[in-house]
Design a protein around this motif. Structure first.
Motif, PDB file in Angstrom:
ATOM      1  N   SER A  94      16.534  15.368  12.814  1.00  0.00           N
ATOM      2  CA  SER A  94      17.182  15.010  11.550  1.00  0.00           C
ATOM      3  C   SER A  94      16.213  15.301  10.418  1.00  0.00           C
ATOM      4  O   SER A  94      15.049  14.894  10.476  1.00  0.00           O
ATOM      5  CB  SER A  94      17.562  13.524  11.538  1.00  0.00           C
ATOM      6  N   VAL A  95      16.692  16.001   9.390  1.00  0.00           N
ATOM      7  CA  VAL A  95      15.837  16.394   8.268  1.00  0.00           C
ATOM      8  C   VAL A  95      16.531  16.058   6.957  1.00  0.00           C
ATOM      9  O   VAL A  95      17.714  16.370   6.769  1.00  0.00           O
ATOM     10  CB  VAL A  95      15.521  17.903   8.300  1.00  0.00           C
ATOM     11  N   VAL A  96      15.796  15.407   6.063  1.00  0.00           N
ATOM     12  CA  VAL A  96      16.252  15.202   4.694  1.00  0.00           C
ATOM     13  C   VAL A  96      15.571  16.243   3.820  1.00  0.00           C
ATOM     14  O   VAL A  96      14.338  16.246   3.688  1.00  0.00           O
ATOM     15  CB  VAL A  96      15.926  13.786   4.183  1.00  0.00           C
ATOM     16  N   LEU A  97      16.357  17.150   3.247  1.00  0.00           N
ATOM     17  CA  LEU A  97      15.834  18.127   2.301  1.00  0.00           C
ATOM     18  C   LEU A  97      15.914  17.527   0.900  1.00  0.00           C
ATOM     19  O   LEU A  97      16.991  17.093   0.465  1.00  0.00           O
ATOM     20  CB  LEU A  97      16.648  19.424   2.350  1.00  0.00           C
ATOM     21  N   VAL A  98      14.787  17.497   0.195  1.00  0.00           N
ATOM     22  CA  VAL A  98      14.719  16.930  -1.147  1.00  0.00           C
ATOM     23  C   VAL A  98      14.234  18.022  -2.094  1.00  0.00           C
ATOM     24  O   VAL A  98      13.148  18.584  -1.895  1.00  0.00           O
ATOM     25  CB  VAL A  98      13.769  15.720  -1.213  1.00  0.00           C
ATOM     26  N   ILE A  99      15.025  18.320  -3.116  1.00  0.00           N
ATOM     27  CA  ILE A  99      14.710  19.424  -4.022  1.00  0.00           C
ATOM     28  C   ILE A  99      14.667  18.915  -5.457  1.00  0.00           C
ATOM     29  O   ILE A  99      15.628  18.299  -5.950  1.00  0.00           O
ATOM     30  CB  ILE A  99      15.742  20.562  -3.894  1.00  0.00           C
ATOM     31  N   ALA A 131      20.454  16.109   5.676  1.00  0.00           N
ATOM     32  CA  ALA A 131      20.942  15.491   4.446  1.00  0.00           C
ATOM     33  C   ALA A 131      20.256  16.189   3.270  1.00  0.00           C
ATOM     34  O   ALA A 131      19.145  16.702   3.413  1.00  0.00           O
ATOM     35  CB  ALA A 131      20.650  13.993   4.430  1.00  0.00           C
ATOM     36  N   LEU A 132      20.924  16.202   2.124  1.00  0.00           N
ATOM     37  CA  LEU A 132      20.387  16.879   0.935  1.00  0.00           C
ATOM     38  C   LEU A 132      20.328  15.912  -0.233  1.00  0.00           C
ATOM     39  O   LEU A 132      21.317  15.243  -0.557  1.00  0.00           O
ATOM     40  CB  LEU A 132      21.264  18.082   0.570  1.00  0.00           C
ATOM     41  N   ILE A 133      19.140  15.824  -0.850  1.00  0.00           N
ATOM     42  CA  ILE A 133      18.926  15.022  -2.052  1.00  0.00           C
ATOM     43  C   ILE A 133      18.377  15.933  -3.132  1.00  0.00           C
ATOM     44  O   ILE A 133      17.514  16.776  -2.864  1.00  0.00           O
ATOM     45  CB  ILE A 133      17.934  13.872  -1.787  1.00  0.00           C
ATOM     46  N   ASP A 134      18.879  15.808  -4.364  1.00  0.00           N
ATOM     47  CA  ASP A 134      18.211  16.477  -5.489  1.00  0.00           C
ATOM     48  C   ASP A 134      17.889  15.422  -6.543  1.00  0.00           C
ATOM     49  O   ASP A 134      18.484  14.338  -6.575  1.00  0.00           O
ATOM     50  CB  ASP A 134      19.041  17.640  -6.048  1.00  0.00           C
ATOM     51  N   PHE A 135      16.913  15.717  -7.378  1.00  0.00           N
ATOM     52  CA  PHE A 135      16.498  14.725  -8.369  1.00  0.00           C
ATOM     53  C   PHE A 135      16.001  15.398  -9.629  1.00  0.00           C
ATOM     54  O   PHE A 135      15.428  16.494  -9.615  1.00  0.00           O
ATOM     55  CB  PHE A 135      15.421  13.793  -7.798  1.00  0.00           C
ATOM     56  N   ASP A 136      16.267  14.733 -10.735  1.00  0.00           N
ATOM     57  CA  ASP A 136      15.693  15.059 -12.043  1.00  0.00           C
ATOM     58  C   ASP A 136      15.421  13.713 -12.703  1.00  0.00           C
ATOM     59  O   ASP A 136      14.573  12.977 -12.228  1.00  0.00           O
ATOM     60  CB  ASP A 136      16.609  15.987 -12.851  1.00  0.00           C
ATOM     61  N   SER A 137      16.187  13.362 -13.751  1.00  0.00           N
ATOM     62  CA  SER A 137      16.018  12.028 -14.336  1.00  0.00           C
ATOM     63  C   SER A 137      16.561  10.936 -13.427  1.00  0.00           C
ATOM     64  O   SER A 137      16.176   9.773 -13.541  1.00  0.00           O
ATOM     65  CB  SER A 137      16.725  11.961 -15.696  1.00  0.00           C
ATOM     66  N   LEU A 167      10.181  11.219  -9.611  1.00  0.00           N
ATOM     67  CA  LEU A 167       9.610  11.567  -8.308  1.00  0.00           C
ATOM     68  C   LEU A 167       9.489  10.360  -7.380  1.00  0.00           C
ATOM     69  O   LEU A 167       9.773  10.457  -6.181  1.00  0.00           O
ATOM     70  CB  LEU A 167       8.239  12.216  -8.511  1.00  0.00           C
ATOM     71  N   TYR A 168       9.071   9.216  -7.911  1.00  0.00           N
ATOM     72  CA  TYR A 168       8.875   8.045  -7.056  1.00  0.00           C
ATOM     73  C   TYR A 168      10.210   7.555  -6.481  1.00  0.00           C
ATOM     74  O   TYR A 168      10.288   7.168  -5.304  1.00  0.00           O
ATOM     75  CB  TYR A 168       8.206   6.921  -7.835  1.00  0.00           C
ATOM     76  N   ASP A 169      11.249   7.560  -7.311  1.00  0.00           N
ATOM     77  CA  ASP A 169      12.567   7.180  -6.809  1.00  0.00           C
ATOM     78  C   ASP A 169      13.054   8.171  -5.757  1.00  0.00           C
ATOM     79  O   ASP A 169      13.712   7.784  -4.779  1.00  0.00           O
ATOM     80  CB  ASP A 169      13.575   7.117  -7.953  1.00  0.00           C
ATOM     81  N   ALA A 170      12.750   9.451  -5.953  1.00  0.00           N
ATOM     82  CA  ALA A 170      13.185  10.471  -4.993  1.00  0.00           C
ATOM     83  C   ALA A 170      12.547  10.258  -3.629  1.00  0.00           C
ATOM     84  O   ALA A 170      13.218  10.357  -2.594  1.00  0.00           O
ATOM     85  CB  ALA A 170      12.847  11.867  -5.524  1.00  0.00           C
ATOM     86  N   SER A 171      11.254   9.952  -3.606  1.00  0.00           N
ATOM     87  CA  SER A 171      10.586   9.747  -2.326  1.00  0.00           C
ATOM     88  C   SER A 171      11.111   8.489  -1.642  1.00  0.00           C
ATOM     89  O   SER A 171      11.304   8.463  -0.419  1.00  0.00           O
ATOM     90  CB  SER A 171       9.067   9.668  -2.506  1.00  0.00           C
ATOM     91  N   TYR A 172      11.382   7.443  -2.425  1.00  0.00           N
ATOM     92  CA  TYR A 172      11.920   6.220  -1.823  1.00  0.00           C
ATOM     93  C   TYR A 172      13.322   6.464  -1.268  1.00  0.00           C
ATOM     94  O   TYR A 172      13.640   6.050  -0.140  1.00  0.00           O
ATOM     95  CB  TYR A 172      11.953   5.085  -2.853  1.00  0.00           C
ATOM     96  N   GLN A 173      14.167   7.133  -2.048  1.00  0.00           N
ATOM     97  CA  GLN A 173      15.528   7.391  -1.591  1.00  0.00           C
ATOM     98  C   GLN A 173      15.534   8.268  -0.344  1.00  0.00           C
ATOM     99  O   GLN A 173      16.325   8.061   0.586  1.00  0.00           O
ATOM    100  CB  GLN A 173      16.336   8.074  -2.697  1.00  0.00           C
ATOM    101  N   ALA A 174      14.632   9.247  -0.298  1.00  0.00           N
ATOM    102  CA  ALA A 174      14.550  10.125   0.874  1.00  0.00           C
ATOM    103  C   ALA A 174      14.169   9.334   2.123  1.00  0.00           C
ATOM    104  O   ALA A 174      14.742   9.535   3.197  1.00  0.00           O
ATOM    105  CB  ALA A 174      13.536  11.233   0.619  1.00  0.00           C
TER     106      ALA A 174
END
Length: 335
Positions: A94-99, A131-137, A167-174
């Motif tokens: 299982s892989v979460v891709l975060v971009i 799973a795919l996550i993207d992040f900005d604001s 970035l910090y929210d993205a790592s936590y959500q991932a």
């Protein structure tokens, strides 16, 4: 033999362009690198280790069996119950891709990241979930875990650049999404070209690291360009038993993602019986194989009965009082 040669050429071309911020494995005689990339205690007293073994050219070492491994816990040799290979035994991952899709990724960087993510999917096997996550604001779960990789491809195509970098929210959500994976072999691959920008994250820097560490979820982090926060990215990778790579240009991301997909699918799953007490103590594990050594730490579950007493008087009493004693016993109580 041809496939192995092509993979060797890929690694030799790719890695001179990389600045390795963190290299977790220990090496012996500069020939074999061994990584303990995850430790699963959910089936205690059995412990499962996720081990990568690579040669001098970072090529995965194939065809290893239980006889090739020696595992010690706190310096004592323990029994190896089984050794499986993710690829050879067709074990899903299982892989979460975060971009990162912030405004600084507009144009070539985001297009290269999307193309690299598509190529990553090409290297996975049937049954693998992504799973795919993207992040900005803000952070968005664009696609939750699915084994339908065509659905993930469509989700990747929708990504657009804009906003700042939470970035910090993205790592936590991932880490949170990865913790709900259907396979014990779970990873996060996160790409960013910046640092925490705009102070938009609701989570502190350590939140994602702590969650991933507690859930045994390795982060493989790609920092793109020269505006990244190398210390944070290194901690995110090191403290989760992953790797952190700083990459100067976006035009070689496809080769890097191809390597990562192959790398994640060539782990060994080593199950051991260390004969430990379920007392919540921390232990050190060492894996020796093919002339190399890798180490890790884990905490045994605390399964002993826990008791509390409520209503106990602090002073002498002259009449009966009610005292409530409660016992929590995960494994049950004997007669």
């Amino acid at each position: 033999m041809l496939r192995r040669t092509q993979f060797a050429l890929l690694v030799l071309v790719l890695f001179p362009a990389l600045v390795l911020v963190s290299t977790r494995p220990s090496t012996a005689q500069d020939t074999t690198a061994v990584e303990v990339g995850g430790i699963d205690t959910s089936n205690f007293p059995e412990i499962t280790l996720f081990v990568s073994v690579r040669d001098l050219y970072t090529i995965p070492v194939p065809d290893l069996t239980a006889e090739d491994f020696e595992v010690t816990v706190d310096g004592s040799v323990v029994s190896i119950l089984s050794v499986e290979n993710v690829t050879q035994n067709e074990l899903p991952i299982s892989v979460v891709l975060v971009i990162d899709s912030s405004e600084s990724m507009a144009g070539g960087p985001l297009e290269n990241a999307k193309a690299a993510a598509q190529t990553f999917l090409d290297s996975l096997a049937p049954g693998d979930e992504v799973a795919l996550i993207d992040f900005d604001s803000t952070v968005r779960i664009v696609q939750d875990f699915t084994t339908d990789l065509d659905t993930v491809r469509g989700a990747i195509d929708t990504l657009q650049a804009g906003g700042r970098t939470a970035l910090y929210d993205a790592s936590y959500q991932a880490a949170d999404v990865a913790s709900r994976a259907n396979n014990p072999r779970r990873f996060v691959v996160l790409l960013t070209d910046g640092n925490e920008y705009g102070q938009l994250s609701l989570n502190p820097a350590e939140a994602g690291i702590e969650l991933a560490g507690s859930q045994n979820i390795p982060f493989y982090v790609i920092g793109l360009g020269y505006e990244v926060d190398p210390n944070y990215l290194a901690n995110l990778a090191d403290l989760t038993r992953g790797r952190s790579l700083i990459y100067a240009q976006a035009d070689e991301l496809t080769a890097l993602y191809t390597y990562l997909a192959i790398y994640l699918r060539t782990q060994y799953i080593v199950t051991i019986d260390p004969d430990l007490e379920p007392d919540g103590a921390e232990h050190t594990v060492q894996v020796d194989v093919a002339g190399g050594t890798g180490t890790g730490t884990f905490t045994a579950p605390d399964l002993y009965p826990q008791g509390t007493i409520e209503g106990l008087p602090e002073e002498a009493v002259s009449e009966p009082v009610t005292v409530i004693a409660q016992v929590s016993a995960v494994r049950g109580l004997g007669n």
